[in-house]
Design a protein around this motif. Structure first.
Motif, PDB file in Angstrom:
ATOM      1  N   SER A 182     -13.645  -4.008   3.535  1.00 32.01           N
ATOM      2  CA  SER A 182     -13.263  -5.039   2.568  1.00 32.01           C
ATOM      3  C   SER A 182     -14.418  -6.006   2.372  1.00 32.01           C
ATOM      4  CB  SER A 182     -12.029  -5.800   3.032  1.00 32.01           C
ATOM      5  OG  SER A 182     -12.344  -6.679   4.090  1.00 32.01           O
TER       6      SER A 182
ATOM      7  N   LEU B 140      -4.412  -2.117  14.641  1.00 31.01           N
ATOM      8  CA  LEU B 140      -5.837  -2.390  14.544  1.00 31.01           C
ATOM      9  C   LEU B 140      -6.520  -2.158  15.884  1.00 31.01           C
ATOM     10  CD1 LEU B 140      -8.130  -3.486  12.737  1.00 31.01           C
ATOM     11  CD2 LEU B 140      -7.511  -5.770  13.549  1.00 31.01           C
TER      12      LEU B 140
ATOM     13  N   TYR C 154       0.840  -1.185   0.000  1.00 34.82           N
ATOM     14  CA  TYR C 154       0.000   0.000   0.000  1.00 34.82           C
ATOM     15  C   TYR C 154       0.878   1.238   0.000  1.00 34.82           C
ATOM     16  CZ  TYR C 154      -4.194  -2.658   1.279  1.00 34.82           C
ATOM     17  OH  TYR C 154      -5.274  -3.524   1.286  1.00 34.82           O
TER      18      TYR C 154
ATOM     19  N   LEU D  92      -5.484  -7.656   8.347  1.00 34.42           N
ATOM     20  CA  LEU D  92      -4.175  -7.439   7.759  1.00 34.42           C
ATOM     21  C   LEU D  92      -3.201  -7.017   8.844  1.00 34.42           C
ATOM     22  CD1 LEU D  92      -5.088  -7.708   4.832  1.00 34.42           C
ATOM     23  CD2 LEU D  92      -4.054  -5.504   4.362  1.00 34.42           C
TER      24      LEU D  92
ATOM     25  N   TYR E 238     -12.560  -4.375  14.583  1.00 40.99           N
ATOM     26  CA  TYR E 238     -13.042  -4.719  13.267  1.00 40.99           C
ATOM     27  C   TYR E 238     -14.379  -5.427  13.367  1.00 40.99           C
ATOM     28  CZ  TYR E 238     -11.174  -9.466  13.995  1.00 40.99           C
ATOM     29  OH  TYR E 238     -10.898 -10.716  14.477  1.00 40.99           O
TER      30      TYR E 238
ATOM     31  N   GLU F 111      -9.505 -12.196   8.582  1.00 43.11           N
ATOM     32  CA  GLU F 111      -9.681 -11.011   7.757  1.00 43.11           C
ATOM     33  C   GLU F 111      -8.669  -9.920   8.037  1.00 43.11           C
ATOM     34  OE1 GLU F 111     -13.263 -12.039   5.554  1.00 43.11           O
ATOM     35  OE2 GLU F 111     -11.910 -10.337   5.426  1.00 43.11           O
TER      36      GLU F 111
ATOM     37  N   GLY G   7      -5.397   8.592   3.293  1.00 46.41           N
ATOM     38  CA  GLY G   7      -5.550   7.172   3.550  1.00 46.41           C
ATOM     39  C   GLY G   7      -4.596   6.367   2.693  1.00 46.41           C
ATOM     40  N   LEU G   8      -4.692   5.053   2.800  1.00 41.04           N
ATOM     41  CA  LEU G   8      -3.815   4.172   2.039  1.00 41.04           C
ATOM     42  C   LEU G   8      -4.488   3.711   0.757  1.00 41.04           C
ATOM     43  CD1 LEU G   8      -2.787   3.946   5.072  1.00 41.04           C
ATOM     44  CD2 LEU G   8      -1.905   1.711   4.390  1.00 41.04           C
TER      45      LEU G   8
ATOM     46  N   PHE H 134      -9.486   2.282   2.024  1.00 39.27           N
ATOM     47  CA  PHE H 134      -9.357   3.195   3.153  1.00 39.27           C
ATOM     48  C   PHE H 134     -10.069   4.516   2.917  1.00 39.27           C
ATOM     49  CE2 PHE H 134      -6.319   1.378   6.131  1.00 39.27           C
ATOM     50  CZ  PHE H 134      -5.808   0.325   5.410  1.00 39.27           C
TER      51      PHE H 134
ATOM     52  N   TYR I 263      -8.184   1.624  12.308  1.00 35.81           N
ATOM     53  CA  TYR I 263      -6.763   1.581  12.598  1.00 35.81           C
ATOM     54  C   TYR I 263      -6.338   2.899  13.218  1.00 35.81           C
ATOM     55  CZ  TYR I 263      -6.096  -2.603   9.712  1.00 35.81           C
ATOM     56  OH  TYR I 263      -6.141  -3.869   9.195  1.00 35.81           O
TER      57      TYR I 263
ATOM     58  N   ALA J 126     -17.056  -6.226   5.707  1.00 40.09           N
ATOM     59  CA  ALA J 126     -16.111  -6.013   6.811  1.00 40.09           C
ATOM     60  C   ALA J 126     -15.667  -4.557   6.887  1.00 40.09           C
ATOM     61  CB  ALA J 126     -14.893  -6.913   6.632  1.00 40.09           C
TER      62      ALA J 126
ATOM     63  N   TYR K   3     -13.095  -1.776   9.449  1.00 36.65           N
ATOM     64  CA  TYR K   3     -11.963  -1.772  10.369  1.00 36.65           C
ATOM     65  C   TYR K   3     -11.660  -0.339  10.825  1.00 36.65           C
ATOM     66  CZ  TYR K   3     -11.195  -6.029   7.618  1.00 36.65           C
ATOM     67  OH  TYR K   3     -11.354  -7.212   6.965  1.00 36.65           O
TER      68      TYR K   3
ATOM     69  N   LEU L  54      -7.708   5.798  10.904  1.00 35.31           N
ATOM     70  CA  LEU L  54      -8.097   5.380   9.563  1.00 35.31           C
ATOM     71  C   LEU L  54      -9.167   4.305   9.634  1.00 35.31           C
ATOM     72  CD1 LEU L  54      -4.567   5.224   7.995  1.00 35.31           C
ATOM     73  CD2 LEU L  54      -6.438   6.572   7.085  1.00 35.31           C
TER      74      LEU L  54
ATOM     75  N   LEU M 105      -8.036  -4.083   1.473  1.00 33.94           N
ATOM     76  CA  LEU M 105      -8.748  -3.045   2.198  1.00 33.94           C
ATOM     77  C   LEU M 105      -8.849  -1.774   1.373  1.00 33.94           C
ATOM     78  CD1 LEU M 105      -7.294  -3.257   5.823  1.00 33.94           C
ATOM     79  CD2 LEU M 105      -9.158  -4.538   4.795  1.00 33.94           C
TER      80      LEU M 105
ATOM     81  N   GLN N  51     -17.001  -7.928  10.927  1.00 30.30           N
ATOM     82  CA  GLN N  51     -17.185  -8.690   9.693  1.00 30.30           C
ATOM     83  C   GLN N  51     -18.644  -8.765   9.273  1.00 30.30           C
ATOM     84  OE1 GLN N  51     -15.260 -12.429  10.488  1.00 30.30           O
ATOM     85  NE2 GLN N  51     -13.249 -11.621  10.019  1.00 30.30           N
TER      86      GLN N  51
END
Lengths: 113, 112
Positions: free
Chosen positions: B94, B45, A36, A101, B48, A99, A43-44, B103, B35, B31, B33, B90, B101, B50
């Protein structure tokens, strides 16, 4: 536990020069691997991803990465960098069957004229 | 256009106050998340989810809370129990079974 390491915190490259950013992973099975990019304050964005098959993966913005199982590496490369490539780059691996990362600590790339 | 929207982009808070960061997605992703990003530490993280009405703690959940009442929304509350809340937050989403992901552009929280 699965993990990913980016040994270089900061790299400086001249515009037009080639680039290689290192990523090493610790994983039991064949991993999925991602790179990324993050511009300052943003953001990424996904550059490229490896799931299986060809070990050389092409991504956006002229980047590529090569998966080398023998070296547990997934290094990101670009033959000629542009000033707009200045950003932070993250390697990531999802733990098997999960799920989530796991991101490396990132490599900040500075481009000099 | 499909994407993830985080708001506010910048937020200032006094010590002892709770604050809620918004995250909305129209990608129809299952899903979502949250961060936290601090200089030199990569992304860590927080929570999250799902599926709607279910969420799990990540690596640094203490001092944070979330809810997932709708598929599109995953707000994060930074509580007064979070000892060092100043950071860049962030949100991402997903498809289930796909590690890629997407973002948002992030929210920068500063505690005064």
């Amino acid at each position: 536990a699965q993990s990913v390491t980016q040994p270089d915190i900061h790299i400086t490259v001249s515009e037009g020069a080639s680039l290689e950013l290192r990523c090493n992973y610790s994983y039991g099975a064949t991993p999925y691997l991602f790179w990324y990019v993050q511009s300052p304050g943003q953001g990424l964005q996904l550059l490229l991803k490896y799931f299986s098959g060809d070990t050389l993966v092409q991504g956006i913005k002229g980047f590529e990465a090569e998966f080398k199982r023998s070296q547990s590496s997934f290094n990101l490369r670009k033959p000629s960098v542009h000033w707009s490539d200045a950003a932070e780059y993250f390697c990531a691996v999802p733990p098997f069957g999960n799920e989530k990362l796991t991101f490396g600590t990132g490599t900040r790339l500075t481009i000099i004229p | 256009d499909g994407g993830i929207t985080q708001s506010p982009k910048y937020l200032f808070r006094k010590e002892g106050q709770n604050v809620t960061l918004s995250c909305e997605q129209n990608l129809n992703h299952d899903a979502m998340y949250w961060y936290r990003q601090d200089p030199g530490q990569g992304l860590r993280l927080i929570y999250y989810s799902q599926i709607v009405n279910d969420f799990q703690k990540g690596d640094i959940a203490e001092g944070y809370s979330v809810s997932r009442e709708k598929k599109e929304s995953f707000p994060l509350t930074v509580t007064s129990a979070q000892k060092n809340p100043t950071a860049f937050y962030l949100c991402a989403s997903s498809m289930r079974g796909d590690g890629e992901l997407f973002f948002g552009e992030g929210s920068r929280l500063t505690v005064l």
